[in-house]
Design a protein around this motif. Sequence first.
Motif, PDB file in Angstrom:
ATOM      1  N   VAL A  46       0.835  -1.202   0.000  1.00  0.00           N
ATOM      2  CA  VAL A  46       0.000   0.000   0.000  1.00  0.00           C
ATOM      3  C   VAL A  46       0.868   1.249   0.000  1.00  0.00           C
ATOM      4  O   VAL A  46       0.614   2.199  -0.748  1.00  0.00           O
ATOM      5  CB  VAL A  46      -0.965  -0.010   1.203  1.00  0.00           C
ATOM      6  CG1 VAL A  46      -1.624   1.344   1.406  1.00  0.00           C
ATOM      7  CG2 VAL A  46      -2.014  -1.084   1.019  1.00  0.00           C
ATOM      8  N   TYR A  47       1.920   1.270   0.808  1.00  0.00           N
ATOM      9  CA  TYR A  47       2.809   2.430   0.856  1.00  0.00           C
ATOM     10  C   TYR A  47       3.505   2.645  -0.482  1.00  0.00           C
ATOM     11  O   TYR A  47       3.591   3.765  -0.977  1.00  0.00           O
ATOM     12  CB  TYR A  47       3.849   2.256   1.967  1.00  0.00           C
ATOM     13  CG  TYR A  47       4.882   3.357   1.961  1.00  0.00           C
ATOM     14  CD1 TYR A  47       4.571   4.617   2.441  1.00  0.00           C
ATOM     15  CD2 TYR A  47       6.161   3.137   1.463  1.00  0.00           C
ATOM     16  CE1 TYR A  47       5.499   5.630   2.437  1.00  0.00           C
ATOM     17  CE2 TYR A  47       7.097   4.142   1.448  1.00  0.00           C
ATOM     18  CZ  TYR A  47       6.762   5.392   1.943  1.00  0.00           C
ATOM     19  OH  TYR A  47       7.690   6.390   1.925  1.00  0.00           O
ATOM     20  N   THR A  48       3.994   1.571  -1.075  1.00  0.00           N
ATOM     21  CA  THR A  48       4.676   1.680  -2.362  1.00  0.00           C
ATOM     22  C   THR A  48       3.725   2.183  -3.441  1.00  0.00           C
ATOM     23  O   THR A  48       4.092   3.032  -4.255  1.00  0.00           O
ATOM     24  CB  THR A  48       5.260   0.312  -2.761  1.00  0.00           C
ATOM     25  OG1 THR A  48       6.151  -0.124  -1.729  1.00  0.00           O
ATOM     26  CG2 THR A  48       6.009   0.391  -4.073  1.00  0.00           C
ATOM     27  N   ALA A  49       2.508   1.686  -3.441  1.00  0.00           N
ATOM     28  CA  ALA A  49       1.520   2.148  -4.411  1.00  0.00           C
ATOM     29  C   ALA A  49       1.206   3.627  -4.188  1.00  0.00           C
ATOM     30  O   ALA A  49       1.084   4.393  -5.144  1.00  0.00           O
ATOM     31  CB  ALA A  49       0.251   1.315  -4.301  1.00  0.00           C
ATOM     32  N   TYR A  50       1.085   4.043  -2.949  1.00  0.00           N
ATOM     33  CA  TYR A  50       0.781   5.434  -2.625  1.00  0.00           C
ATOM     34  C   TYR A  50       1.904   6.370  -3.080  1.00  0.00           C
ATOM     35  O   TYR A  50       1.652   7.461  -3.557  1.00  0.00           O
ATOM     36  CB  TYR A  50       0.545   5.577  -1.119  1.00  0.00           C
ATOM     37  CG  TYR A  50       0.325   6.986  -0.672  1.00  0.00           C
ATOM     38  CD1 TYR A  50      -0.881   7.632  -0.910  1.00  0.00           C
ATOM     39  CD2 TYR A  50       1.331   7.689  -0.014  1.00  0.00           C
ATOM     40  CE1 TYR A  50      -1.085   8.940  -0.503  1.00  0.00           C
ATOM     41  CE2 TYR A  50       1.133   8.993   0.400  1.00  0.00           C
ATOM     42  CZ  TYR A  50      -0.081   9.606   0.158  1.00  0.00           C
ATOM     43  OH  TYR A  50      -0.275  10.900   0.557  1.00  0.00           O
ATOM     44  N   VAL A  51       3.136   5.932  -2.954  1.00  0.00           N
ATOM     45  CA  VAL A  51       4.274   6.784  -3.296  1.00  0.00           C
ATOM     46  C   VAL A  51       4.551   6.785  -4.794  1.00  0.00           C
ATOM     47  O   VAL A  51       4.752   7.843  -5.395  1.00  0.00           O
ATOM     48  CB  VAL A  51       5.531   6.340  -2.513  1.00  0.00           C
ATOM     49  CG1 VAL A  51       6.769   7.042  -3.023  1.00  0.00           C
ATOM     50  CG2 VAL A  51       5.346   6.621  -1.032  1.00  0.00           C
ATOM     51  N   PHE A  52       4.545   5.628  -5.441  1.00  0.00           N
ATOM     52  CA  PHE A  52       5.045   5.533  -6.802  1.00  0.00           C
ATOM     53  C   PHE A  52       4.000   5.592  -7.905  1.00  0.00           C
ATOM     54  O   PHE A  52       4.314   5.987  -9.020  1.00  0.00           O
ATOM     55  CB  PHE A  52       5.890   4.269  -6.968  1.00  0.00           C
ATOM     56  CG  PHE A  52       7.179   4.339  -6.201  1.00  0.00           C
ATOM     57  CD1 PHE A  52       8.177   5.206  -6.597  1.00  0.00           C
ATOM     58  CD2 PHE A  52       7.374   3.567  -5.082  1.00  0.00           C
ATOM     59  CE1 PHE A  52       9.358   5.294  -5.888  1.00  0.00           C
ATOM     60  CE2 PHE A  52       8.551   3.637  -4.366  1.00  0.00           C
ATOM     61  CZ  PHE A  52       9.543   4.506  -4.770  1.00  0.00           C
ATOM     62  N   ILE A  53       2.770   5.184  -7.649  1.00  0.00           N
ATOM     63  CA  ILE A  53       1.766   5.193  -8.714  1.00  0.00           C
ATOM     64  C   ILE A  53       1.488   6.608  -9.222  1.00  0.00           C
ATOM     65  O   ILE A  53       1.413   6.812 -10.431  1.00  0.00           O
ATOM     66  CB  ILE A  53       0.486   4.454  -8.287  1.00  0.00           C
ATOM     67  CG1 ILE A  53       0.766   2.964  -8.322  1.00  0.00           C
ATOM     68  CG2 ILE A  53      -0.685   4.793  -9.193  1.00  0.00           C
ATOM     69  CD1 ILE A  53      -0.390   2.095  -7.909  1.00  0.00           C
ATOM     70  N   PRO A  54       1.342   7.633  -8.364  1.00  0.00           N
ATOM     71  CA  PRO A  54       1.120   8.980  -8.909  1.00  0.00           C
ATOM     72  C   PRO A  54       2.263   9.466  -9.807  1.00  0.00           C
ATOM     73  O   PRO A  54       2.018  10.132 -10.818  1.00  0.00           O
ATOM     74  CB  PRO A  54       0.986   9.854  -7.667  1.00  0.00           C
ATOM     75  CG  PRO A  54       0.534   8.939  -6.606  1.00  0.00           C
ATOM     76  CD  PRO A  54       1.180   7.631  -6.906  1.00  0.00           C
ATOM     77  N   ILE A  55       3.482   9.116  -9.477  1.00  0.00           N
ATOM     78  CA  ILE A  55       4.632   9.508 -10.295  1.00  0.00           C
ATOM     79  C   ILE A  55       4.537   8.856 -11.676  1.00  0.00           C
ATOM     80  O   ILE A  55       4.723   9.514 -12.702  1.00  0.00           O
ATOM     81  CB  ILE A  55       5.953   9.124  -9.586  1.00  0.00           C
ATOM     82  CG1 ILE A  55       6.105   9.918  -8.294  1.00  0.00           C
ATOM     83  CG2 ILE A  55       7.145   9.343 -10.508  1.00  0.00           C
ATOM     84  CD1 ILE A  55       7.223   9.433  -7.411  1.00  0.00           C
ATOM     85  N   HIS A  56       4.221   7.566 -11.698  1.00  0.00           N
ATOM     86  CA  HIS A  56       4.123   6.861 -12.975  1.00  0.00           C
ATOM     87  C   HIS A  56       2.952   7.359 -13.805  1.00  0.00           C
ATOM     88  O   HIS A  56       3.055   7.445 -15.032  1.00  0.00           O
ATOM     89  CB  HIS A  56       4.016   5.351 -12.748  1.00  0.00           C
ATOM     90  CG  HIS A  56       5.290   4.741 -12.262  1.00  0.00           C
ATOM     91  ND1 HIS A  56       6.428   4.678 -13.023  1.00  0.00           N
ATOM     92  CD2 HIS A  56       5.616   4.182 -11.072  1.00  0.00           C
ATOM     93  CE1 HIS A  56       7.391   4.093 -12.336  1.00  0.00           C
ATOM     94  NE2 HIS A  56       6.921   3.788 -11.138  1.00  0.00           N
TER      95      HIS A  56
END
Length: 76
Positions: A46-56
């Motif tokens: 969940v943390y990884t998705a929260y941090v990296f998905i908006p960037i991608h």
Amino acid sequence: MDFKHVKEYFAWLYYQYQIISCCAVMEPWEQSMLNTILLTIFAMVVYTAYVFIPIHIRLAWEFFSKLCGYHSTTSS
């Protein structure tokens, strides 16, 4: 919805989780160990998705907007 039905539904979901993960046949210390590991993995996903998905998503938007000929007026 009635609170009793919600409580029963969550109890049913937890029972399904125990059956699927074989927690029902484990000792209590094994159950807590497995639950801790699974909760840690879930929290990291969940943390990884929260941090990296908006960037991608932003980078993909910039790429496809340049590909289609749309140029943004803001500079990054």
